[in-house]
Design a protein around this motif. Structure first.
Motif, PDB file in Angstrom:
ATOM      1  N   GLN A 193     -11.506  10.152   2.917  1.00 44.76           N
ATOM      2  CA  GLN A 193     -10.228  10.188   3.623  1.00 44.76           C
ATOM      3  C   GLN A 193      -9.073   9.938   2.658  1.00 44.76           C
ATOM      4  OE1 GLN A 193     -11.280   7.053   6.336  1.00 44.76           O
ATOM      5  NE2 GLN A 193     -11.547   8.490   8.045  1.00 44.76           N
ATOM      6  N   ALA A 194      -9.276   9.060   1.681  1.00 41.15           N
ATOM      7  CA  ALA A 194      -8.245   8.789   0.685  1.00 41.15           C
ATOM      8  C   ALA A 194      -7.916  10.050  -0.104  1.00 41.15           C
ATOM      9  CB  ALA A 194      -8.690   7.669  -0.245  1.00 41.15           C
ATOM     10  N   CYS A 195      -8.936  10.831  -0.446  1.00 42.58           N
ATOM     11  CA  CYS A 195      -8.710  12.096  -1.159  1.00 42.58           C
ATOM     12  C   CYS A 195      -7.900  13.063  -0.301  1.00 42.58           C
ATOM     13  CB  CYS A 195     -10.038  12.725  -1.556  1.00 42.58           C
ATOM     14  SG  CYS A 195     -10.909  11.838  -2.850  1.00 42.58           S
ATOM     15  N   GLU A 196      -8.244  13.158   0.970  1.00 41.77           N
ATOM     16  CA  GLU A 196      -7.485  14.021   1.891  1.00 41.77           C
ATOM     17  C   GLU A 196      -6.032  13.553   1.996  1.00 41.77           C
ATOM     18  OE1 GLU A 196      -9.134  15.224   5.766  1.00 41.77           O
ATOM     19  OE2 GLU A 196     -10.969  14.201   5.089  1.00 41.77           O
ATOM     20  N   TYR A 197      -5.850  12.248   2.140  1.00 44.94           N
ATOM     21  CA  TYR A 197      -4.514  11.666   2.262  1.00 44.94           C
ATOM     22  C   TYR A 197      -3.665  11.986   1.029  1.00 44.94           C
ATOM     23  CZ  TYR A 197      -0.832   8.175   2.674  1.00 44.94           C
ATOM     24  OH  TYR A 197       0.396   7.554   2.741  1.00 44.94           O
ATOM     25  N   LEU A 198      -4.229  11.780  -0.160  1.00 42.46           N
ATOM     26  CA  LEU A 198      -3.484  12.056  -1.394  1.00 42.46           C
ATOM     27  C   LEU A 198      -3.100  13.525  -1.493  1.00 42.46           C
ATOM     28  CD1 LEU A 198      -5.539   9.857  -3.871  1.00 42.46           C
ATOM     29  CD2 LEU A 198      -3.151   9.496  -3.192  1.00 42.46           C
ATOM     30  N   ASP A 199      -3.975  14.406  -1.044  1.00 45.73           N
ATOM     31  CA  ASP A 199      -3.685  15.839  -1.074  1.00 45.73           C
ATOM     32  C   ASP A 199      -2.568  16.199  -0.094  1.00 45.73           C
ATOM     33  OD1 ASP A 199      -3.808  18.588  -1.528  1.00 45.73           O
ATOM     34  OD2 ASP A 199      -5.550  18.862  -0.238  1.00 45.73           O
ATOM     35  N   ILE A 200      -2.682  15.738   1.135  1.00 44.73           N
ATOM     36  CA  ILE A 200      -1.689  16.087   2.160  1.00 44.73           C
ATOM     37  C   ILE A 200      -0.341  15.431   1.879  1.00 44.73           C
ATOM     38  CG2 ILE A 200      -1.095  15.796   4.604  1.00 44.73           C
ATOM     39  CD1 ILE A 200      -4.116  16.077   5.199  1.00 44.73           C
ATOM     40  N   GLU A 242      -0.837   1.865   1.600  1.00 41.88           N
ATOM     41  CA  GLU A 242       0.225   1.387   0.705  1.00 41.88           C
ATOM     42  C   GLU A 242      -0.194   1.502  -0.755  1.00 41.88           C
ATOM     43  OE1 GLU A 242      -0.980  -0.478   3.290  1.00 41.88           O
ATOM     44  OE2 GLU A 242       0.696  -0.190   4.682  1.00 41.88           O
ATOM     45  N   GLU A 243      -1.442   1.151  -1.052  1.00 44.60           N
ATOM     46  CA  GLU A 243      -1.935   1.234  -2.425  1.00 44.60           C
ATOM     47  C   GLU A 243      -2.065   2.678  -2.879  1.00 44.60           C
ATOM     48  OE1 GLU A 243      -3.250   0.444  -6.231  1.00 44.60           O
ATOM     49  OE2 GLU A 243      -2.086  -0.747  -4.812  1.00 44.60           O
ATOM     50  N   LEU A 244      -2.510   3.559  -1.991  1.00 42.26           N
ATOM     51  CA  LEU A 244      -2.595   4.976  -2.344  1.00 42.26           C
ATOM     52  C   LEU A 244      -1.208   5.542  -2.643  1.00 42.26           C
ATOM     53  CD1 LEU A 244      -5.213   6.184   0.282  1.00 42.26           C
ATOM     54  CD2 LEU A 244      -5.564   5.971  -2.190  1.00 42.26           C
ATOM     55  N   ASP A 245      -0.218   5.170  -1.837  1.00 38.97           N
ATOM     56  CA  ASP A 245       1.159   5.626  -2.078  1.00 38.97           C
ATOM     57  C   ASP A 245       1.692   5.087  -3.403  1.00 38.97           C
ATOM     58  OD1 ASP A 245       1.299   7.080   0.290  1.00 38.97           O
ATOM     59  OD2 ASP A 245       2.190   5.429   1.414  1.00 38.97           O
ATOM     60  N   ARG A 246       1.441   3.804  -3.669  1.00 38.05           N
ATOM     61  CA  ARG A 246       1.914   3.194  -4.914  1.00 38.05           C
ATOM     62  C   ARG A 246       1.292   3.884  -6.126  1.00 38.05           C
ATOM     63  NH1 ARG A 246       0.492   0.822  -8.979  1.00 38.05           N
ATOM     64  NH2 ARG A 246      -1.678   0.638  -8.346  1.00 38.05           N
ATOM     65  N   LEU A 285       1.501   7.849 -10.661  1.00 37.96           N
ATOM     66  CA  LEU A 285       1.014   9.053 -11.340  1.00 37.96           C
ATOM     67  C   LEU A 285       2.097  10.130 -11.441  1.00 37.96           C
ATOM     68  CD1 LEU A 285      -2.555   9.691  -9.888  1.00 37.96           C
ATOM     69  CD2 LEU A 285      -1.969   8.953 -12.187  1.00 37.96           C
ATOM     70  N   LEU A 286       2.881  10.248 -10.394  1.00 36.01           N
ATOM     71  CA  LEU A 286       3.922  11.272 -10.352  1.00 36.01           C
ATOM     72  C   LEU A 286       5.203  10.842 -11.033  1.00 36.01           C
ATOM     73  CD1 LEU A 286       3.359  12.420  -6.674  1.00 36.01           C
ATOM     74  CD2 LEU A 286       2.697  13.660  -8.746  1.00 36.01           C
ATOM     75  N   GLY A 287       5.244   9.600 -11.497  1.00 32.65           N
ATOM     76  CA  GLY A 287       6.445   9.096 -12.177  1.00 32.65           C
ATOM     77  C   GLY A 287       7.609   8.811 -11.258  1.00 32.65           C
ATOM     78  N   GLU A 288       7.303   8.416 -10.027  1.00 32.42           N
ATOM     79  CA  GLU A 288       8.348   8.139  -9.035  1.00 32.42           C
ATOM     80  C   GLU A 288       8.397   6.649  -8.700  1.00 32.42           C
ATOM     81  OE1 GLU A 288       7.384  10.540  -5.693  1.00 32.42           O
ATOM     82  OE2 GLU A 288       7.514  12.398  -6.819  1.00 32.42           O
ATOM     83  N   CYS A 289       8.275   5.808  -9.681  1.00 36.31           N
ATOM     84  CA  CYS A 289       8.238   4.349  -9.454  1.00 36.31           C
ATOM     85  C   CYS A 289       9.495   3.876  -8.899  1.00 36.31           C
ATOM     86  CB  CYS A 289       7.969   3.600 -10.740  1.00 36.31           C
ATOM     87  SG  CYS A 289       6.355   3.995 -11.427  1.00 36.31           S
TER      88      CYS A 289
END
Length: 72
Positions: free
Chosen positions: A17-24, A59-63, A68-72
């Motif tokens: 589910q975490a993989c799906e969440y990161l993709d979407i 929250e951790e997946l978003d952080r 990774l995307l450089g949007e800190c």
């Protein structure tokens, strides 16, 4: 705002589910084995184990994705 499927609207997600969440949510495509390897190497998002099952908080997946995307 992005509408997530019902099975992803939970406070903690299993690895698949975490993989799906990161993709979407972030457009990051990871295989479950990749997150497993990152967990072993200490490079992935923080997770909690319940028995032997890893769970990732949204929250951790978003952080981690923003890092990774450089949007800190």
């Amino acid at each position: 705002m992005l509408e997530l499927p019902d099975h992803l609207n939970r406070p903690r997600l299993r690895r698949q589910q975490a993989c799906e969440y990161l993709d979407i949510k972030h457009g990051l495509k990871f295989a479950t084995k990749t997150l497993e390897k990152y967990a072993y190497l200490g490079k992935g998002p923080a997770y909690q184990r319940v028995n032997r099952t890893p769970f990732y908080t949204v929250e951790e997946l978003d952080r981690w994705a923003n890092e990774l995307l450089g949007e800190c």
